[in-house]
Design a protein around this motif. Structure first.
Motif, PDB file in Angstrom:
ATOM      1  N   GLU A 228      -9.277 -67.193  -0.243  1.00 58.39           N
ATOM      2  CA  GLU A 228      -9.628 -66.825   1.135  1.00 58.39           C
ATOM      3  C   GLU A 228      -8.472 -65.998   1.663  1.00 58.39           C
ATOM      4  O   GLU A 228      -8.640 -65.125   2.476  1.00 58.39           O
ATOM      5  CB  GLU A 228      -9.616 -68.032   1.883  1.00 58.39           C
ATOM      6  CG  GLU A 228     -11.327 -68.602   1.954  1.00 58.39           C
ATOM      7  CD  GLU A 228     -11.297 -70.198   2.157  1.00 58.39           C
ATOM      8  OE1 GLU A 228     -10.406 -70.476   2.740  1.00 58.39           O
ATOM      9  OE2 GLU A 228     -12.005 -70.923   1.730  1.00 58.39           O
ATOM     10  N   ARG A 229      -7.206 -66.393   1.222  1.00 53.60           N
ATOM     11  CA  ARG A 229      -6.027 -65.878   1.939  1.00 53.60           C
ATOM     12  C   ARG A 229      -5.640 -64.271   1.315  1.00 53.60           C
ATOM     13  O   ARG A 229      -5.080 -63.619   1.650  1.00 53.60           O
ATOM     14  CB  ARG A 229      -4.695 -66.855   1.563  1.00 53.60           C
ATOM     15  CG  ARG A 229      -4.801 -68.156   2.012  1.00 53.60           C
ATOM     16  CD  ARG A 229      -5.323 -67.943   3.568  1.00 53.60           C
ATOM     17  NE  ARG A 229      -5.264 -69.312   4.468  1.00 53.60           N
ATOM     18  CZ  ARG A 229      -4.227 -69.712   4.763  1.00 53.60           C
ATOM     19  NH1 ARG A 229      -2.974 -69.155   4.991  1.00 53.60           N
ATOM     20  NH2 ARG A 229      -4.299 -70.923   5.518  1.00 53.60           N
ATOM     21  N   ARG A 230      -6.266 -63.999   0.085  1.00 50.65           N
ATOM     22  CA  ARG A 230      -6.498 -62.817  -0.220  1.00 50.65           C
ATOM     23  C   ARG A 230      -4.831 -62.238  -0.872  1.00 50.65           C
ATOM     24  O   ARG A 230      -4.231 -61.258  -0.560  1.00 50.65           O
ATOM     25  CB  ARG A 230      -7.033 -61.521   0.644  1.00 50.65           C
ATOM     26  CG  ARG A 230      -8.358 -61.608   0.864  1.00 50.65           C
ATOM     27  CD  ARG A 230      -9.074 -60.720   1.515  1.00 50.65           C
ATOM     28  NE  ARG A 230      -8.637 -60.527   3.049  1.00 50.65           N
ATOM     29  CZ  ARG A 230      -9.338 -61.183   3.964  1.00 50.65           C
ATOM     30  NH1 ARG A 230     -10.179 -61.916   3.580  1.00 50.65           N
ATOM     31  NH2 ARG A 230      -8.874 -61.171   5.136  1.00 50.65           N
ATOM     32  N   ILE A 231      -4.264 -63.500  -1.499  1.00 48.06           N
ATOM     33  CA  ILE A 231      -3.203 -63.073  -1.849  1.00 48.06           C
ATOM     34  C   ILE A 231      -3.034 -62.028  -2.989  1.00 48.06           C
ATOM     35  O   ILE A 231      -4.203 -61.966  -3.702  1.00 48.06           O
ATOM     36  CB  ILE A 231      -2.294 -64.466  -2.466  1.00 48.06           C
ATOM     37  CG1 ILE A 231      -3.096 -64.917  -3.526  1.00 48.06           C
ATOM     38  CG2 ILE A 231      -2.050 -65.331  -1.370  1.00 48.06           C
ATOM     39  CD1 ILE A 231      -2.163 -66.008  -4.384  1.00 48.06           C
ATOM     40  N   ALA A 232      -1.921 -61.294  -3.095  1.00 51.08           N
ATOM     41  CA  ALA A 232      -1.807 -60.328  -4.372  1.00 51.08           C
ATOM     42  C   ALA A 232      -1.389 -60.745  -5.451  1.00 51.08           C
ATOM     43  O   ALA A 232      -1.780 -60.353  -6.373  1.00 51.08           O
ATOM     44  CB  ALA A 232      -1.066 -58.884  -3.645  1.00 51.08           C
ATOM     45  N   VAL A 233      -0.265 -61.775  -5.531  1.00 54.59           N
ATOM     46  CA  VAL A 233       0.323 -62.367  -6.660  1.00 54.59           C
ATOM     47  C   VAL A 233       0.734 -63.742  -6.160  1.00 54.59           C
ATOM     48  O   VAL A 233       0.855 -64.158  -5.127  1.00 54.59           O
ATOM     49  CB  VAL A 233       1.695 -61.509  -7.101  1.00 54.59           C
ATOM     50  CG1 VAL A 233       2.512 -62.264  -8.067  1.00 54.59           C
ATOM     51  CG2 VAL A 233       1.326 -60.133  -7.258  1.00 54.59           C
TER      52      VAL A 233
END
Lengths: 310, 310, 310, 310
Positions: A228-233
């Motif tokens: 959900e947070r759409r983290i990249a790494v």
């Protein structure tokens, strides 16, 4: 800490549900790195204020030990005593050999590193990784570095312990609690770093074999949160996963799901002790994050020395 | 271009005159990195505006060639077809071995890499570099990275050529002319990058053996200029030095003087083609520079992937 | 010398015709080594008369060159100057890394080294050689060494030349002529060594790239001869094969047929100059042959130093 | 077993007394290998009677363990699945890297491996071993192999035990007793092999760290015996030395004295279990011995696979 909450089948269902396959086109090999763009980097640049810089890496581990069965080989090609043989340019030189995936090396996993049901990220077949390396999703997709906002969630701090113990598992509400405590919200394109305090424990109690004795990390129930947070790494001072996972048949669900389904690259075995100190001192848990993996075509990983700049 | 202007004795006299030994204390091992401080890094952070990022490195060179007699060894520890043997966590992995000093590898030279009259920077003895590595001035002095302002001087641009030819030498007035053309002034603590166009030439005409056929670079007469500007690090898409040097008995005077006398770390074999394009497009030749060498204790170098952020 | 005599289809037909698959059982991994038994070794022992011993190997090649694109890496783990740090047992030590298949390394090919139509010797599938090595026909089938009668056929001698030129091909009648000249008959279980004079040429004219410029060796028409004689091992100072092979679609028919169909291990890149001299001086071309490959489980080759004892 | 009998000073006095320095000329680098000549090899050839052959080596140890902190690296350059990419010659290949001195590797120590008071055999200075390897007494003095009579002394047999325990020491009278039991006399030029039963113990009880837990071997009081017999090479299934040595300030007196003073090369970590069985079955403890170290110029050791032929 508490035990796992899901059944193995529920975890596997999460894998299907959280898939980013096709999100950035069917030929995409960069996965969630696509969440980072110039605008994100420009905004991250604004986080540089004091100019303080902190390394998030362990030194390359050249000594064998319980957490380092295949240490980095470091040898000299020429030493000072022999340098005079090069009359015009006396020099010293060296050589090192490394298998970057390893519990004592700070490294980034390429998306080709792990497979689920014979596939890697975006549905590429495992057979794309042959004896000449990875033809898809190799580490050189990060050739221009990973520059973004970094966020540290310091779990021992909110648990009011020095470190998490091997096998301790982190749940989504712990991530929420850390955000609240740290006054930070993880956002799209962020590099999310999870501190378990492993290095502080190691310095105090000595190294241990994580596969036998365990490692603190994220429970599989955190996967929807990460999606959900759409983290990249995602990075950790452990392996992101809690070991043992507690899910029969799924050894490292965070690895499997982030790398294969989410397309999220992982930083394993960071050293976040100095970072935690710097965050506390600066009163903020977001910073400019820069990591520049070596450009190893067809590689499955790179040793890295990620930096946080405040 | 023109030939050398100094006598070998005059070059040697420069070495003595330009010494920074003792400048930061007699135990100092960081040399001109001391020119970089939090304030400098904070100011460099302000250069991040568009968020564009460019790599300054060549891929690791795994193929032998005229400029690569000892290529990087890259081998797989496990390929996709065998991954299923790890039922719980099917993975691939690899291994690489590298001697970072080499004409096809983008690397940073530690201050212990070169000796002059049996000494390294700050007067430490060459014998401090033994078979277990460097006890002084090893590469891990850069463990917290090199973050500063980067400045590119694009010499082919001001010479109105695609690239400099092997053996072409760059003089101080060329550096001055480039500053003027680029509307930039090299300042204390900067990472100075000199483009010769080597990579464009290589891509057009194929690789060549620089030791036999030459390399474009700085004439020794640039040394006072480098000293006066108080640069922190010097980098080039060649070896900084012009090859051959033109000075009997001094093979690489820029290497010898910057590393040993000035305490200036060197970046060799960068790839500045994309950087030159980005500078021209952005209309500025100064940018946020970040480099994070691997933390190899006692090492004489690290392969690197330096980044420029605009 | 003359050109090839067969069509590619005729060569492929030979492969089928000369197969030893199943000859020693369907699980056999030793192939023609089965021709050597205690009786053969005892008889070979009788050939030891003067006690003279000759090495048939090149030194490990640590320098890059046209015939050595990936040289052996040899590095020190401790040098003499640092030995005193080990007060109780001052020592020196070293390290080497090698890819044994290579045109400058004397090595033995395991039967798993080459495939024909996806199969190795005895019909085992190519997929038996994975990233953890060969599960079938690995080099450790020679763990108890190869001890037998050795026979040298010195082709330049019978051609009255110093050496064969790259691309020169050897035919069955040349083997017959050499036997007659040398007063020796190749028999069951022999280690057959073919001299082309490559090392004498190299010492005189310098090294060359055999893949581009060619190598003298056996024409594919020798295959029935090799099969009939029931040799155990074939060796050469080249690669046994003539390069280029002259057969479209079959790069190295001797390699393909001996390793895959006959089950004959190959010694590549021997140095038979001293052996030729010793044979001529002793007036005999048969001798006690001993080779002891390293016991590398799952390996596809071993560097070797074969010995001839007269 | 009993404890040491000499004082450290008495051991050091033995070192001086037993010196072979100068015995074969002041430039000699071969030491006691000079005891082997054609006549000796011819006589050793007569020991080949049944043709039975036995390996005296452990497999190369690629797995880490308590006795193997730096295992051999074995990796594939091409696996079967990828072989089809080479349409004309589908092949597999591999690569290995090894530091031959190590408690799990059967290897021969060159005379340059150990120093005593800054000197190696024949008085050459330790500084002759630099970062480019050994300029004196390197392993390539064995380029023509070591072919001689081998003699096994099976100490557990005469002690009527399965194996000696770590730290058990062997005295000269044990060697005498073994000779008497085995009906053999060690003679000039012999390769003397001492069995302690280490491998049988390891297979039964698992591996152990010899430096911490000890190793059975020869007490320093055996040195005069070894000198008098004029052996050419000494080998053991341990390290020849008993560990700990029991002599303050002298960690491995057998290593120091044989390599440096006697000029006797050592074989460490052999596996003599099959040999002991073969000797008992054949009723003789002398046999044809052949060892062919790799020709590593300037090397300090070679992994080996020594053979005994009966």
């Amino acid at each position: 800490m508490a035990t796992s909450r899901l059944t193995p089948d529920e975890v596997k269902a999460l894998f299907s549900k959280l898939s980013n396959w096709g999100r950035w086109g069917k030929e995409d090999e960069r996965g969630a790195l696509n969440f980072i763009n110039d605008k994100k980097r420009a905004a991250a640049g604004k986080l540089i204020q004091t100019g303080e810089v902190v390394s998030l890496a362990l030194p390359l581990a050249t000594a064998p030990g319980p957490d380092n069965p295949t240490p980095v080989t470091h040898l000299m090609t020429q030493v000072g005593h022999d340098a005079h043989e090069q009359q015009l340019l006396p020099y010293s030189g060296d050589y090192f050999a490394i298998a970057p995936h390893g519990l004592a090396t700070t490294h980034i996993d390429a998306l080709c590193h792990v497979f689920w049901e014979g596939k890697m990220y975006n549905g590429f077949d495992a057979s794309e990784v042959g004896s000449h390396g990875a033809k898809k999703c190799a580490i050189d997709v990060t050739r221009d570095g990973v520059v973004s906002r970094g966020v540290l969630l310091d779990i021992p701090k909110i648990k009011k312990v020095e470190w998490l113990e091997p096998g301790d598992r982190i749940f989504p509400e712990d991530l929420d609690a850390a955000e609240k405590d740290h006054k930070v919200t993880v956002e799209e394109g962020d590099v999310l770093l999870i501190r378990t305090g492993r290095d502080r424990r190691r310095r105090t109690k000595g190294p241990w074999d994580a596969f036998r004795e365990g490692l603190a990390g994220l429970d599989a129930s955190c996967l929807p949160w990460l999606h959900e947070r759409r983290i990249a790494v995602l990075g950790s001072d452990g392996a992101s996963d809690v070991v043992p996972s507690g899910y029969t048949g799924i050894s490292m669900p965070i690895h499997s799901c982030t790398l294969v389904m989410l397309g999220v690259h992982l930083i394993d075995n960071g050293d976040f002790e100095a970072l935690a100190t710097a965050c506390a001192r600066n009163g903020r848990y977001a910073f400019n994050f820069v990591m520049a993996p070596l450009i190893l075509r067809h590689g499955t990983a790179s040793p890295v020395n990620p930096l946080a700049v405040f």
